[in-house]
Design a protein around this motif. Structure first.
Motif, PDB file in Angstrom:
ATOM      1  N   ASP A   1     -31.520 -45.974 -51.746  1.00  0.00           N
ATOM      2  CA  ASP A   1     -31.028 -45.850 -53.492  1.00  0.00           C
ATOM      3  C   ASP A   1     -32.239 -44.148 -53.337  1.00  0.00           C
ATOM      4  O   ASP A   1     -33.306 -43.602 -53.313  1.00  0.00           O
ATOM      5  CB  ASP A   1     -32.255 -46.717 -54.365  1.00  0.00           C
ATOM      6  CG  ASP A   1     -31.935 -46.525 -55.797  1.00  0.00           C
ATOM      7  OD1 ASP A   1     -31.757 -45.458 -56.155  1.00  0.00           O
ATOM      8  OD2 ASP A   1     -32.031 -47.705 -56.118  1.00  0.00           O
TER       9      ASP A   1
ATOM     10  N   GLY B   1     -37.328 -56.114 -44.535  1.00  0.00           N
ATOM     11  CA  GLY B   1     -36.077 -55.285 -44.097  1.00  0.00           C
ATOM     12  C   GLY B   1     -35.024 -56.499 -42.977  1.00  0.00           C
ATOM     13  O   GLY B   1     -34.105 -55.791 -42.350  1.00  0.00           O
ATOM     14  N   LYS B   2     -35.853 -57.169 -42.644  1.00  0.00           N
ATOM     15  CA  LYS B   2     -34.712 -58.409 -41.325  1.00  0.00           C
ATOM     16  C   LYS B   2     -32.976 -57.917 -41.702  1.00  0.00           C
ATOM     17  O   LYS B   2     -32.470 -58.020 -41.177  1.00  0.00           O
ATOM     18  CB  LYS B   2     -35.686 -59.883 -41.204  1.00  0.00           C
ATOM     19  CG  LYS B   2     -36.937 -59.581 -41.353  1.00  0.00           C
ATOM     20  CD  LYS B   2     -37.346 -61.183 -40.980  1.00  0.00           C
ATOM     21  CE  LYS B   2     -37.192 -61.844 -42.126  1.00  0.00           C
ATOM     22  NZ  LYS B   2     -38.021 -61.563 -43.596  1.00  0.00           N
ATOM     23  N   THR B   3     -33.028 -59.434 -43.233  1.00  0.00           N
ATOM     24  CA  THR B   3     -30.948 -59.297 -43.212  1.00  0.00           C
ATOM     25  C   THR B   3     -31.150 -57.455 -43.369  1.00  0.00           C
ATOM     26  O   THR B   3     -29.508 -57.366 -42.674  1.00  0.00           O
ATOM     27  CB  THR B   3     -30.951 -59.193 -44.858  1.00  0.00           C
ATOM     28  OG1 THR B   3     -32.001 -60.407 -45.017  1.00  0.00           O
ATOM     29  CG2 THR B   3     -29.779 -59.614 -45.316  1.00  0.00           C
ATOM     30  N   THR B   4     -31.667 -56.820 -43.601  1.00  0.00           N
ATOM     31  CA  THR B   4     -30.536 -55.340 -43.581  1.00  0.00           C
ATOM     32  C   THR B   4     -30.364 -54.223 -42.274  1.00  0.00           C
ATOM     33  O   THR B   4     -29.642 -54.471 -41.967  1.00  0.00           O
ATOM     34  CB  THR B   4     -32.034 -53.877 -43.785  1.00  0.00           C
ATOM     35  OG1 THR B   4     -32.556 -54.202 -45.256  1.00  0.00           O
ATOM     36  CG2 THR B   4     -30.778 -52.977 -44.513  1.00  0.00           C
TER      37      THR B   4
ATOM     38  N   GLY C   1     -38.119 -59.425 -47.962  1.00  0.00           N
ATOM     39  CA  GLY C   1     -37.896 -58.108 -48.119  1.00  0.00           C
ATOM     40  C   GLY C   1     -38.620 -57.133 -47.495  1.00  0.00           C
ATOM     41  O   GLY C   1     -38.560 -55.362 -47.889  1.00  0.00           O
TER      42      GLY C   1
ATOM     43  N   VAL D   1     -27.011 -48.149 -49.290  1.00  0.00           N
ATOM     44  CA  VAL D   1     -27.570 -46.925 -48.924  1.00  0.00           C
ATOM     45  C   VAL D   1     -28.860 -46.569 -49.623  1.00  0.00           C
ATOM     46  O   VAL D   1     -29.124 -47.367 -50.939  1.00  0.00           O
ATOM     47  CB  VAL D   1     -26.781 -45.765 -49.271  1.00  0.00           C
ATOM     48  CG1 VAL D   1     -27.487 -44.479 -48.656  1.00  0.00           C
ATOM     49  CG2 VAL D   1     -25.974 -45.316 -48.324  1.00  0.00           C
TER      50      VAL D   1
ATOM     51  N   ALA E   1     -24.382 -49.513 -52.934  1.00  0.00           N
ATOM     52  CA  ALA E   1     -25.627 -50.326 -52.883  1.00  0.00           C
ATOM     53  C   ALA E   1     -26.179 -50.592 -51.706  1.00  0.00           C
ATOM     54  O   ALA E   1     -27.759 -50.304 -51.252  1.00  0.00           O
ATOM     55  CB  ALA E   1     -25.781 -51.725 -53.126  1.00  0.00           C
TER      56      ALA E   1
HETATM   57  N1  LIG Z   1     -30.411 -49.571 -51.530  1.00  0.00           N
HETATM   58  C1  LIG Z   1     -31.750 -49.529 -51.670  1.00  0.00           C
HETATM   59  N2  LIG Z   1     -32.297 -48.533 -52.075  1.00  0.00           N
HETATM   60  C2  LIG Z   1     -34.131 -48.742 -51.845  1.00  0.00           C
HETATM   61  N3  LIG Z   1     -34.198 -50.488 -51.258  1.00  0.00           N
HETATM   62  C3  LIG Z   1     -33.667 -51.076 -51.103  1.00  0.00           C
HETATM   63  C4  LIG Z   1     -31.894 -50.979 -51.319  1.00  0.00           C
HETATM   64  N4  LIG Z   1     -31.299 -51.993 -51.732  1.00  0.00           N
HETATM   65  C5  LIG Z   1     -32.456 -53.332 -50.750  1.00  0.00           C
HETATM   66  N5  LIG Z   1     -33.690 -52.752 -51.039  1.00  0.00           N
HETATM   67  C6  LIG Z   1     -34.945 -52.993 -50.733  1.00  0.00           C
HETATM   68  O1  LIG Z   1     -35.021 -53.748 -49.395  1.00  0.00           O
HETATM   69  C7  LIG Z   1     -35.299 -54.735 -49.744  1.00  0.00           C
HETATM   70  C8  LIG Z   1     -33.895 -55.826 -48.751  1.00  0.00           C
HETATM   71  O2  LIG Z   1     -34.673 -56.452 -47.458  1.00  0.00           O
HETATM   72  P1  LIG Z   1     -34.059 -57.579 -46.756  1.00  0.00           P
HETATM   73  O3  LIG Z   1     -33.083 -58.516 -48.071  1.00  0.00           O
HETATM   74  O4  LIG Z   1     -33.409 -57.186 -45.499  1.00  0.00           O
HETATM   75  O5  LIG Z   1     -34.857 -57.996 -46.046  1.00  0.00           O
HETATM   76  P2  LIG Z   1     -35.882 -59.686 -45.325  1.00  0.00           P
HETATM   77  O6  LIG Z   1     -36.527 -59.172 -44.431  1.00  0.00           O
HETATM   78  O7  LIG Z   1     -34.080 -59.688 -44.943  1.00  0.00           O
HETATM   79  O8  LIG Z   1     -36.005 -60.817 -46.874  1.00  0.00           O
HETATM   80  P3  LIG Z   1     -36.138 -62.142 -46.860  1.00  0.00           P
HETATM   81  O9  LIG Z   1     -36.875 -62.518 -45.758  1.00  0.00           O
HETATM   82  O10 LIG Z   1     -36.390 -62.553 -47.647  1.00  0.00           O
HETATM   83  O11 LIG Z   1     -34.102 -62.271 -46.392  1.00  0.00           O
HETATM   84  C9  LIG Z   1     -35.688 -55.425 -50.180  1.00  0.00           C
HETATM   85  O12 LIG Z   1     -37.408 -55.362 -50.863  1.00  0.00           O
HETATM   86  C10 LIG Z   1     -35.144 -54.228 -51.329  1.00  0.00           C
HETATM   87  O13 LIG Z   1     -35.830 -53.900 -52.349  1.00  0.00           O
END
Ligand SMILES: Nc1ncnc2c1ncn2[C@@H]1O[C@H](COP(=O)(O)OP(=O)(O)OP(=O)(O)O)[C@@H](O)[C@H]1O
Length: 559
Positions: free
Chosen positions: A67, A39-42, A37, A65, A63
């Protein structure tokens, strides 16, 4: 080789819109590490969005952008900025902007704002226009994959494949096929195949039309040849008829002359005959007179004195009588001469009569021949009313005039046919000229196609040898995919152990392996592009071959 330099994220997912988060990518590898969570995937999503313009799955309605509720704002403006080195070495900058607005009913509206693709360091991000390549999303979406040297499908499905989409290799066959088609850009070959099929169809239709045209032309040619031979026959027949007519006319004129001569001779003969008859009557009359004169000599009576007186004058009388007898003798001699001349003339006339008789017979023979000829001609040309004998002079003249009319009509017909033939000949010459021009053009096309084919054959030979060498690429790809899967599993395993010792060493090792895999992947991509080019060239070669075949068939069909 293309590479990523920096990614700046603002207002995307958990990255808030108040600050810009910058991720710098290092050579040869950058590892993104963080808790769930974080943000790596982001980051991957932003890379994908920056390069392809595609937002992650299930993010419709904003979704993707940050929130606005979390930001405590009504509107959140997001930006993704990517600096990268293009495959040609140019430093590029791609900027994409989004905004999400919260409505009163708690629903969100997302808008795509200005996007820029520009040369990096050209000041385009600060509003400068120099170095700007495009500001249109659609153009940017297609341009960036070009600059990176990979297709959009590879970016979407391989390089920046979203974790939610990462199971596509296990999808059903039709979807899987589509994915592979997209990745290997097979769709354009399918389109090329369709285009080839359509082209072939058109060519077949054209060929059919040309064949039909050729057939009709051949029929017309056969017809024209027939007309030509008929005209030449008619011309020959007319020429022979003209000769025949001239001969007949000459014969007829000779006969008319001979007839006239014969008539003159006959008139002359008749006059001479009458003259001879007249002279013979005169001669007979003179003979009778002489006989009667001889018989009528009588003894002279009278007195002596009278007789003496007569005797005295007798000498004169005798002299007178002698003179008279002499004159009579002269007359007789004249008559004899006249008679001899008349006899001579008679003999001449008899001779003349004989020759005229012979001439008459010859004339009759000629008349019979003329009748025969008239009968033959009247039967041949179906002129009725001349099949009896003897044929009158007027009828013969009438037949000659009818024959002349027929000849004139035939001549007019022949001239008409000749005109038609001339027109047809002209038309055929024109068509022949056109066909020759077409043939020349086709020959030129053929020779240029031959040149192209020989060039393409050289290329194919070269490419085929390259192809042979790269036959194993697909197998290698599969192996690599399996390898990658294994490595992923091992990576997961390693993740668990990562907290323990040898962390840095293992990272270095993995980094080296990933770099080598990257290099292999680049090499494979390069091979893939060269294979695509080869396939393209092959398709073009096949089209050219088909064209050459069809052209050769056309040329063959023309002759
Ligand atoms: N529209 C949004 N506004 C704010 N935060 C958001 C929004 N969409 C997702 N998130 C948050 O962004 C984070 C998503 O992060 P992401 O999936 O990139 O993490 P990650 O490091 O890839 O996690 P994992 O290791 O579980 O895959 C989550 O904490 C989620 O709550």
């Amino acid at each position: 080789m293309a590479s990523l330099n920096k990614l700046a994220i603002r207002g995307i997912r958990s990255f808030d819109d108040k600050q810009i988060s910058v991720i710098e990518f290092f050579t040869p590898v950058t590892v993104i590490v963080g808790p769930n969570g974080s943000g790596k995937t982001t980051v991957i999503e932003c890379l994908k969005y920056a390069t392809t313009g595609d937002q992650p799955p299930n993010t419709r309605g904003g979704a993707f952008v940050h929130d606005p509720k979390m930001a405590n704002e009504k509107e959140v403006k997001a930006q993704v900025k990517l600096r990268f080195n293009a495959a040609n070495g140019a430093r590029m900058l791609a900027v994409r902007n989004l905004s999400v607005t919260m409505k009163k009913n708690n629903t969100m509206t997302m808008k795509t704002l200005e996007s820029i693709l520009a040369l990096a360091d050209s000041g385009a991000e600060k509003g400068g226009k120099r170095g700007v390549i495009s500001t249109k999303c659609a153009e940017i979406d297609t341009e960036i994959p070009h600059l990176l040297g990979v297709s959009k499908a590879v970016l979407e499905n391989v390089i920046f494949c979203h974790q939610e989409d990462s199971y596509w290799p296990l999808a059903e066959p039709s979807i899987l096929k589509k994915k592979f088609d997209d990745i290997f850009e097979a769709t354009r070959y399918t389109k090329a195949l369709d285009a080839i099929k359509a082209l072939r169809k058109d060519r077949v239709a054209e060929l059919k039309a040309e064949k039909e045209r050729l057939e009709s032309l051949s029929k017309e040619k056969v017809h024209a040849d027939k007309l030509k031979s008929r005209i030449s026959d008619l011309t020959a027949a007319i020429a022979s008829k003209e000769i025949e007519y001239d001969q007949t006319k000459k014969g007829y004129e000779q006969l008319v002359l001979a007839n006239k001569k014969f008539y003159d001779y006959a008139t002359q003969f008749r006059e001479l005959y009458l003259k001879i008859q007249n002279m013979e009557q005169n001669r007979d009359r003179y003979k009778t007179e002489l006989e009667s004169a001889k018989e009528n000599v009588r003894e002279v009576e009278g007195t002596e004195e009278e007789l003496q007186a007569r005797l005295d004058t007798f000498a004169d009388h005798i002299a007178q009588q002698k003179e008279r007898a002499k004159q009579e003798e002269i007359k007789r001699q004249d008559y004899e001469e006249e008679l001899a001349a008349a006899r001579k003339a008679h003999v001449q006339l008899i001779n003349q009569q004989g020759s005229l008789e012979a001439e008459k017979r010859a004339q009759e023979q000629r008349l019979a021949e003329r009748e025969e000829l008239i009968r033959d001609l009247s039967t041949k040309y179906q002129i009725k009313g001349y099949d009896y004998s003897p044929l009158e002079k007027e009828k013969a003249a009438e037949f000659t005039s009818r024959l002349s009319d027929l000849l004139r009509r035939e001549t007019i017909d022949a001239e008409k046919i000749q005109d038609e033939v001339n027109a047809k000949n002209k038309e055929y010459q024109e068509r022949s000229r056109q066909l020759h021009a077409d043939l020349e053009r086709l020959k030129q096309m053929k020779s240029s196609l031959r040149n192209q084919i020989s060039t393409l054959q050289t290329n194919i030979a070269r490419n085929e040898s390259q192809l042979d060498a790269s036959q194993t690429i697909n197998a290698e790809l599969r192996n690599l995919a399996t390898d990658m899967e294994e490595r992923k599993a091992r990576l997961e395993k390693v993740k668990a152990e990562i907290k323990s010792s040898n962390y840095d060493e293992r990272i270095a090792e993995k980094t080296a392996k990933i770099r080598s895999m990257e290099e292999q992947k680049d090499a494979l991509n390069q091979d893939l592009r060269s294979l695509s080019l080869q396939a393209d060239m092959r398709a073009r070669l096949d089209i050219k071959r088909a064209e050459q075949k069809s052209k050769a068939a056309e040329v063959r069909n023309m002759y």
